[in-house]
Design an enzyme around this catalytic site. Structure first.
Site, PDB file in Angstrom:
ATOM      1  N   ASP A 175     -10.139  70.031  -7.563  1.00  0.00           N
ATOM      2  CA  ASP A 175      -9.735  68.878  -6.761  1.00  0.00           C
ATOM      3  C   ASP A 175      -8.849  69.413  -5.642  1.00  0.00           C
ATOM      4  O   ASP A 175      -7.838  70.068  -5.915  1.00  0.00           O
ATOM      5  CB  ASP A 175      -8.968  67.883  -7.635  1.00  0.00           C
ATOM      6  CG  ASP A 175      -8.398  66.705  -6.859  1.00  0.00           C
ATOM      7  OD1 ASP A 175      -9.197  65.937  -6.306  1.00  0.00           O
ATOM      8  OD2 ASP A 175      -7.164  66.559  -6.822  1.00  0.00           O
TER       9      ASP A 175
ATOM     10  N   ASP B 157      -6.286  68.779  -2.809  1.00  0.00           N
ATOM     11  CA  ASP B 157      -5.309  67.755  -2.422  1.00  0.00           C
ATOM     12  C   ASP B 157      -4.598  68.225  -1.149  1.00  0.00           C
ATOM     13  O   ASP B 157      -3.439  68.633  -1.178  1.00  0.00           O
ATOM     14  CB  ASP B 157      -4.321  67.545  -3.575  1.00  0.00           C
ATOM     15  CG  ASP B 157      -3.523  66.268  -3.438  1.00  0.00           C
ATOM     16  OD1 ASP B 157      -3.501  65.707  -2.335  1.00  0.00           O
ATOM     17  OD2 ASP B 157      -2.904  65.847  -4.428  1.00  0.00           O
TER      18      ASP B 157
ATOM     19  N   GLU C   9      -2.847  67.554   2.132  1.00  0.00           N
ATOM     20  CA  GLU C   9      -2.079  66.453   2.733  1.00  0.00           C
ATOM     21  C   GLU C   9      -1.383  66.921   4.009  1.00  0.00           C
ATOM     22  O   GLU C   9      -0.271  67.397   3.934  1.00  0.00           O
ATOM     23  CB  GLU C   9      -1.068  65.925   1.727  1.00  0.00           C
ATOM     24  CG  GLU C   9      -1.738  65.432   0.457  1.00  0.00           C
ATOM     25  CD  GLU C   9      -0.754  64.918  -0.559  1.00  0.00           C
ATOM     26  OE1 GLU C   9       0.319  64.399  -0.178  1.00  0.00           O
ATOM     27  OE2 GLU C   9      -1.034  65.029  -1.750  1.00  0.00           O
TER      28      GLU C   9
ATOM     29  N   TYR D 243      -1.845  54.000  -2.283  1.00  0.00           N
ATOM     30  CA  TYR D 243      -0.468  53.622  -2.610  1.00  0.00           C
ATOM     31  C   TYR D 243       0.457  54.202  -1.548  1.00  0.00           C
ATOM     32  O   TYR D 243      -0.010  54.864  -0.604  1.00  0.00           O
ATOM     33  CB  TYR D 243      -0.064  54.099  -4.007  1.00  0.00           C
ATOM     34  CG  TYR D 243      -0.725  55.362  -4.487  1.00  0.00           C
ATOM     35  CD1 TYR D 243      -0.383  56.595  -3.964  1.00  0.00           C
ATOM     36  CD2 TYR D 243      -1.710  55.321  -5.472  1.00  0.00           C
ATOM     37  CE1 TYR D 243      -0.990  57.762  -4.417  1.00  0.00           C
ATOM     38  CE2 TYR D 243      -2.329  56.474  -5.926  1.00  0.00           C
ATOM     39  CZ  TYR D 243      -1.958  57.704  -5.389  1.00  0.00           C
ATOM     40  OH  TYR D 243      -2.559  58.854  -5.822  1.00  0.00           O
TER      41      TYR D 243
END
Length: 436
Positions: A169, A171, A173, A257
């Site tokens: 995965d 991630d 950012e 979120y």
């Protein structure tokens, strides 16, 4: 999330399509994906009780990093962590781009313990998550370099086989827009990041497919992705890149979120499902359903989208009660200090432990629970202390599960397992996702 997610509010947020769009056929077994926080393993070890592998389809082990010039981590003052590379695949001298552990002994033991849970739960998968908020500073360099991409891919294949893992995965950012500011003299983002991400994912997919054919198993590739227009779009080029990227991925975990954060002047729901006329941000599509529709409009297939759900909340202090006496959307004095470690983050388990929530889901210790039926979001307000808390509970999770099924999405992801209170939220999510 994660670390905590901070999204720069996009200047022009695309208007969300209605949440009642025509449903597609949902997959027979929806994904229920939970992050396991490796750095918390002393207080929250990998055990059958803590992980709940029978309720999950996948655990994402957070986080691995990538090596660059023999070091990993992030020197930026808010992170302030740099260390020698500890190669996750067992090689002596990790090359630029290779996957590395923070603590080889601890991370290796945690992964072996997670993989051991697969014996009793054959549908349960274990995947390593690379990057996160703190450690996304090297992705731009790796993706921009053909040798570093090759090193990333080769080390990932070797790691899968070494530990019996099921995938990676990523991630990052964020491509083109680093969340943690870069230190002077370093490069953490490039205009070419999104096109380079497509190259990295294609090369990883080719290698994983070849390895999977040899190993008679499927190796998955997922990403954690922003819910805002800045992420989905590539400037004037539009949103075509994300559809291209998705073709190399099993699915995209949308971090739906942190839509409102405690440094803002007013209180607001950090993970509203739908728009509420009282909140101009959600009215312009900055909410969970709006994020999903943004990806669908960009051409990403519904069964390649997993909706992220937070198992934590945020608190604001000094919030005026307002006309309704509930502190919602009211001016505040900043982040509250009654959260985890005296901060503004309120994991669901922390709310229970402090008694701010009762086991029945009602407010306690002077807090009152409220429900916003437009946003499909709960909140707590302590009128005497003027503290307002946005959080997720079983009711809001059931609403999100209903939305996931109605839209034909791949499933749900959550951050993260240690924030749950005795699996109350995971039980609600698992029950709702698997019910007809």
């Amino acid at each position: 999330m994660h670390h905590l997610k901070h999204w720069a509010m996009a200047a022009a947020l695309a208007a969300a399509m209605p949440a009642t769009a025509t449903a597609t056929t949902a997959t027979a077994a929806p994904e229920i994906v939970g992050y396991y926080p490796g750095w918390k393993s002393d207080a929250f070890p990998v055990t059958a009780a803590n992980v709940g592998a029978g309720k999950l389809t996948m655990a994402l082990y957070a986080f691995l990093d990538v090596c660059w010039d023999g070091r990993h981590g992030n020197p930026e003052p808010s992170v302030n962590y740099v260390a020698a590379c500890q190669d996750a695949a067992g090689d002596a001298a990790p090359a630029n781009g290779a996957l590395v552990f923070r603590d080889a002994a601890r991370d290796g033991a945690n992964l072996r313990a997670l993989v051991a849970l697969k014996r009793q739960h054959p549908r349960f998968k274990v995947v390593v998550s690379v990057g996160g908020w703190d450690w996304s500073n090297r992705f731009s360099n790796v993706a921009d370099s053909a040798p570093a991409r090759a090193s990333f891919v080769a080390s990932a294949v070797k790691l899968m086989r070494r530990y019996g893992l099921d995938g990676v995965d990523i991630d990052w950012e964020y491509p083109t827009e680093a969340g943690v500011p870069c230190v002077a003299g370093a490069v953490c983002a490039r205009p070419a990041d999104k096109q380079n991400f497509i190259l990295l994912a294609r090369e990883l997919r080719a290698a994983f497919d070849a390895a999977g054919k040899a190993d008679r198993k499927h190796y998955s590739i997922t990403i954690a992705a922003g819910g805002n227009a800045n992420y989905v779009n590539e400037g004037a080029a539009g949103s075509g890149w994300i559809k291209q990227l998705s073709q190399s991925l099993d699915w995209i975990n949308i971090m739906a979120y942190d839509y409102h954060m405690p440094w803002e002047k007013n209180s607001g729901h950090h993970a509203a499902l739908a728009a509420d006329a009282g909140d101009p941000v959600t009215a312009s599509g900055f909410h969970a359903a709006g994020s999903v529709q943004r990806y669908l409009r960009a051409g990403v297939a519904a069964d390649k989208l997993v909706l992220g759900v937070p198992f934590y909340g945020y608190g604001w202090k000094g919030c005026a009660p307002g006309a309704n006496g509930d502190g919602q959307y009211q001016p505040c004095d900043g982040g509250a200090t009654g959260g985890v470690d005296g901060g503004n983050s309120y994991g669901y388990s922390h709310l229970l432990k402090q008694g701010y929530l009762t086991a029945e889901g009602e407010g306690g210790q002077g807090y009152r629970r409220y429900w916003n039926d437009a946003a499909k979001a709960p909140y707590l307000y302590h009128a005497a202390q003027r503290v307002w808390i946005s959080y997720e509970d079983a009711a809001s999770i059931r609403e999100k599960a209903g939305y996931i099924k109605a839209q034909g999405l791949r499933g749900a992801m959550f951050w993260e397992l240690s924030n749950d209170g005795g699996h109350q939220l995971l039980d609600a999510l698992s029950g709702a996702m698997r019910s007809r």
